[in-house]
Design a protein around this motif. Sequence first.
Motif, PDB file in Angstrom:
ATOM      1  N   THR A 175       0.864  -1.176   0.000  1.00 53.99           N
ATOM      2  CA  THR A 175       0.000   0.000   0.000  1.00 53.99           C
ATOM      3  C   THR A 175       0.899   1.224   0.000  1.00 53.99           C
ATOM      4  OG1 THR A 175      -1.796  -1.101   1.192  1.00 53.99           O
ATOM      5  CG2 THR A 175      -1.747   1.305   1.258  1.00 53.99           C
ATOM      6  N   ILE A 176       0.780   2.039  -1.030  1.00 55.39           N
ATOM      7  CA  ILE A 176       1.599   3.242  -1.175  1.00 55.39           C
ATOM      8  C   ILE A 176       0.684   4.440  -1.029  1.00 55.39           C
ATOM      9  CG2 ILE A 176       3.151   4.555  -2.663  1.00 55.39           C
ATOM     10  CD1 ILE A 176       2.569   0.902  -3.391  1.00 55.39           C
ATOM     11  N   ASP A 177       0.901   5.248   0.003  1.00 58.94           N
ATOM     12  CA  ASP A 177       0.115   6.445   0.255  1.00 58.94           C
ATOM     13  C   ASP A 177       0.917   7.672  -0.162  1.00 58.94           C
ATOM     14  OD1 ASP A 177      -2.380   5.543   1.492  1.00 58.94           O
ATOM     15  OD2 ASP A 177      -1.095   4.828   3.126  1.00 58.94           O
ATOM     16  N   TYR A 178       0.292   8.544  -0.934  1.00 59.76           N
ATOM     17  CA  TYR A 178       0.917   9.780  -1.401  1.00 59.76           C
ATOM     18  C   TYR A 178       0.416  10.922  -0.529  1.00 59.76           C
ATOM     19  CZ  TYR A 178       2.228   6.833  -5.264  1.00 59.76           C
ATOM     20  OH  TYR A 178       2.757   5.807  -6.009  1.00 59.76           O
ATOM     21  N   LEU A 179       1.316  11.494   0.273  1.00 59.74           N
ATOM     22  CA  LEU A 179       0.934  12.488   1.261  1.00 59.74           C
ATOM     23  C   LEU A 179       1.059  13.912   0.747  1.00 59.74           C
ATOM     24  CD1 LEU A 179       1.449   9.851   2.866  1.00 59.74           C
ATOM     25  CD2 LEU A 179       2.277  11.258   4.718  1.00 59.74           C
ATOM     26  N   GLU A 180       2.025  14.153  -0.136  1.00 60.26           N
ATOM     27  CA  GLU A 180       2.223  15.487  -0.708  1.00 60.26           C
ATOM     28  C   GLU A 180       2.735  15.351  -2.129  1.00 60.26           C
ATOM     29  OE1 GLU A 180       3.409  18.439   3.032  1.00 60.26           O
ATOM     30  OE2 GLU A 180       4.806  18.144   1.364  1.00 60.26           O
ATOM     31  N   TRP A 181       2.366  16.344  -2.931  1.00 59.50           N
ATOM     32  CA  TRP A 181       2.820  16.413  -4.314  1.00 59.50           C
ATOM     33  C   TRP A 181       3.408  17.792  -4.584  1.00 59.50           C
ATOM     34  CZ3 TRP A 181       1.870  12.640  -8.252  1.00 59.50           C
ATOM     35  CH2 TRP A 181       1.149  11.527  -7.830  1.00 59.50           C
ATOM     36  N   GLN A 182       4.180  17.878  -5.665  1.00 57.73           N
ATOM     37  CA  GLN A 182       4.588  19.175  -6.168  1.00 57.73           C
ATOM     38  C   GLN A 182       3.344  19.957  -6.616  1.00 57.73           C
ATOM     39  OE1 GLN A 182       7.071  17.824  -9.392  1.00 57.73           O
ATOM     40  NE2 GLN A 182       8.963  18.178  -8.256  1.00 57.73           N
ATOM     41  N   PRO A 183       3.450  21.279  -6.681  1.00 61.14           N
ATOM     42  CA  PRO A 183       2.330  22.059  -7.233  1.00 61.14           C
ATOM     43  C   PRO A 183       2.049  21.644  -8.679  1.00 61.14           C
ATOM     44  CG  PRO A 183       3.915  23.485  -6.126  1.00 61.14           C
ATOM     45  CD  PRO A 183       4.559  22.136  -6.226  1.00 61.14           C
ATOM     46  N   ASP A 184       0.812  21.811  -9.083  1.00 57.85           N
ATOM     47  CA  ASP A 184       0.474  21.505 -10.474  1.00 57.85           C
ATOM     48  C   ASP A 184       1.305  22.374 -11.408  1.00 57.85           C
ATOM     49  OD1 ASP A 184      -1.414  19.566  -9.904  1.00 57.85           O
ATOM     50  OD2 ASP A 184      -3.025  21.037  -9.674  1.00 57.85           O
ATOM     51  N   PRO A 185       1.892  21.774 -12.454  1.00 60.91           N
ATOM     52  CA  PRO A 185       2.795  22.522 -13.334  1.00 60.91           C
ATOM     53  C   PRO A 185       2.027  23.372 -14.341  1.00 60.91           C
ATOM     54  CG  PRO A 185       2.580  20.281 -14.107  1.00 60.91           C
ATOM     55  CD  PRO A 185       1.789  20.365 -12.823  1.00 60.91           C
ATOM     56  N   THR A 195       6.191  14.228  -3.314  1.00 56.90           N
ATOM     57  CA  THR A 195       7.269  14.698  -2.447  1.00 56.90           C
ATOM     58  C   THR A 195       7.252  14.036  -1.074  1.00 56.90           C
ATOM     59  OG1 THR A 195       5.904  16.593  -1.776  1.00 56.90           O
ATOM     60  CG2 THR A 195       7.458  16.936  -3.588  1.00 56.90           C
ATOM     61  N   ARG A 196       6.133  13.394  -0.697  1.00 54.74           N
ATOM     62  CA  ARG A 196       6.070  12.603   0.542  1.00 54.74           C
ATOM     63  C   ARG A 196       5.296  11.326   0.255  1.00 54.74           C
ATOM     64  NH1 ARG A 196       6.729  14.933   5.884  1.00 54.74           N
ATOM     65  NH2 ARG A 196       7.504  17.057   5.736  1.00 54.74           N
ATOM     66  N   ILE A 197       5.900  10.200   0.625  1.00 58.09           N
ATOM     67  CA  ILE A 197       5.301   8.900   0.341  1.00 58.09           C
ATOM     68  C   ILE A 197       5.457   8.013   1.566  1.00 58.09           C
ATOM     69  CG2 ILE A 197       5.400   6.845  -1.137  1.00 58.09           C
ATOM     70  CD1 ILE A 197       6.840   8.641  -3.215  1.00 58.09           C
ATOM     71  N   ASP A 211      13.434  15.825  -1.437  1.00 54.47           N
ATOM     72  CA  ASP A 211      13.839  17.224  -1.330  1.00 54.47           C
ATOM     73  C   ASP A 211      13.861  17.893  -2.694  1.00 54.47           C
ATOM     74  OD1 ASP A 211      14.155  17.163   1.467  1.00 54.47           O
ATOM     75  OD2 ASP A 211      16.156  16.294   1.258  1.00 54.47           O
ATOM     76  N   SER A 212      14.237  17.151  -3.725  1.00 55.83           N
ATOM     77  CA  SER A 212      14.200  17.720  -5.073  1.00 55.83           C
ATOM     78  C   SER A 212      14.099  16.612  -6.108  1.00 55.83           C
ATOM     79  CB  SER A 212      15.439  18.578  -5.350  1.00 55.83           C
ATOM     80  OG  SER A 212      16.619  17.790  -5.331  1.00 55.83           O
ATOM     81  N   TRP A 213      13.181  16.788  -7.039  1.00 57.87           N
ATOM     82  CA  TRP A 213      13.062  15.953  -8.231  1.00 57.87           C
ATOM     83  C   TRP A 213      13.733  16.686  -9.383  1.00 57.87           C
ATOM     84  CZ3 TRP A 213      11.428  11.141  -9.276  1.00 57.87           C
ATOM     85  CH2 TRP A 213      10.572  10.487  -8.388  1.00 57.87           C
ATOM     86  N   THR A 214      14.351  15.923 -10.282  1.00 57.93           N
ATOM     87  CA  THR A 214      14.937  16.509 -11.480  1.00 57.93           C
ATOM     88  C   THR A 214      14.440  15.746 -12.694  1.00 57.93           C
ATOM     89  OG1 THR A 214      16.920  16.977 -10.170  1.00 57.93           O
ATOM     90  CG2 THR A 214      17.088  17.289 -12.544  1.00 57.93           C
ATOM     91  N   PRO A 215      13.219  16.036 -13.158  1.00 60.65           N
ATOM     92  CA  PRO A 215      12.760  15.369 -14.374  1.00 60.65           C
ATOM     93  C   PRO A 215      13.431  15.974 -15.588  1.00 60.65           C
ATOM     94  CG  PRO A 215      11.123  16.922 -13.617  1.00 60.65           C
ATOM     95  CD  PRO A 215      12.225  16.939 -12.585  1.00 60.65           C
TER      96      PRO A 215
END
Length: 225
Positions: A175-185, A195-197, A211-215
């Motif tokens: 079970t993977i819960d997503y607690l926070e996401w980046q703002p909508d682009p 950003t929090r899982i 702390d930082s994603w680099t897509p």
Amino acid sequence: MNIRIACAALMAFGLAACTSVPVRPPLQTVDLAPAALADAQARLAAREAAVRALPQLAFNGRVAMSNGRDGGSGRIEWLQTGGDYRVTLSAPVTRQSWQLQGGPQGARIDGLDGGPREGADVALLLREATGFEIPVAAMAAWAAGARADVTVSGPAEVAFDAGGRLARVQQDGWTIDYLEWQPDPAAGAAPALPTRINAQRGDARVRLIVDSWTPADPTAPRATP
């Protein structure tokens, strides 16, 4: 990024209790109305397609986990280029580092006692080296907020929050819960990423703060990890 890979390394390093990644309760999932549910599912499919189209994803952050008996925390860096991956974990006190890299052709572990270890079957290699069953291919997708390939991990169930954003994935017993996401682009930009899982299967529990994603730019040449 493979969360269970990090767990194995943390246990090997014998780190202290999980204190650097604060606990946060999961988002509340809701039963959306049929039209809202269809819209959320369509947006999820489109976002997953955009994530999978990126030639490269990288992040750095903090990870903490426990297996019901022991726990630990540390810094983690993950680079995913197509089917190839490189995961590095650093202990906060000793500054030891441990690295797994590989892909469909096999994998290599560096930094564990006894020297480097290699194998064509990454799952077998990691089980023999660390004693953990580690779903490498699935975790790369889950960390980026996508369902794993059904041929690898079986069917997935998803749940959304009141705004229609992905809040939970259940697949392969996890079970993977997503607690926070980046703002909508902005339109045309790379898709928003978690950003929090929190992840759990049985006694195994994992908390991840990115702390930082680099897509990478989808039009950029594919890099080699």
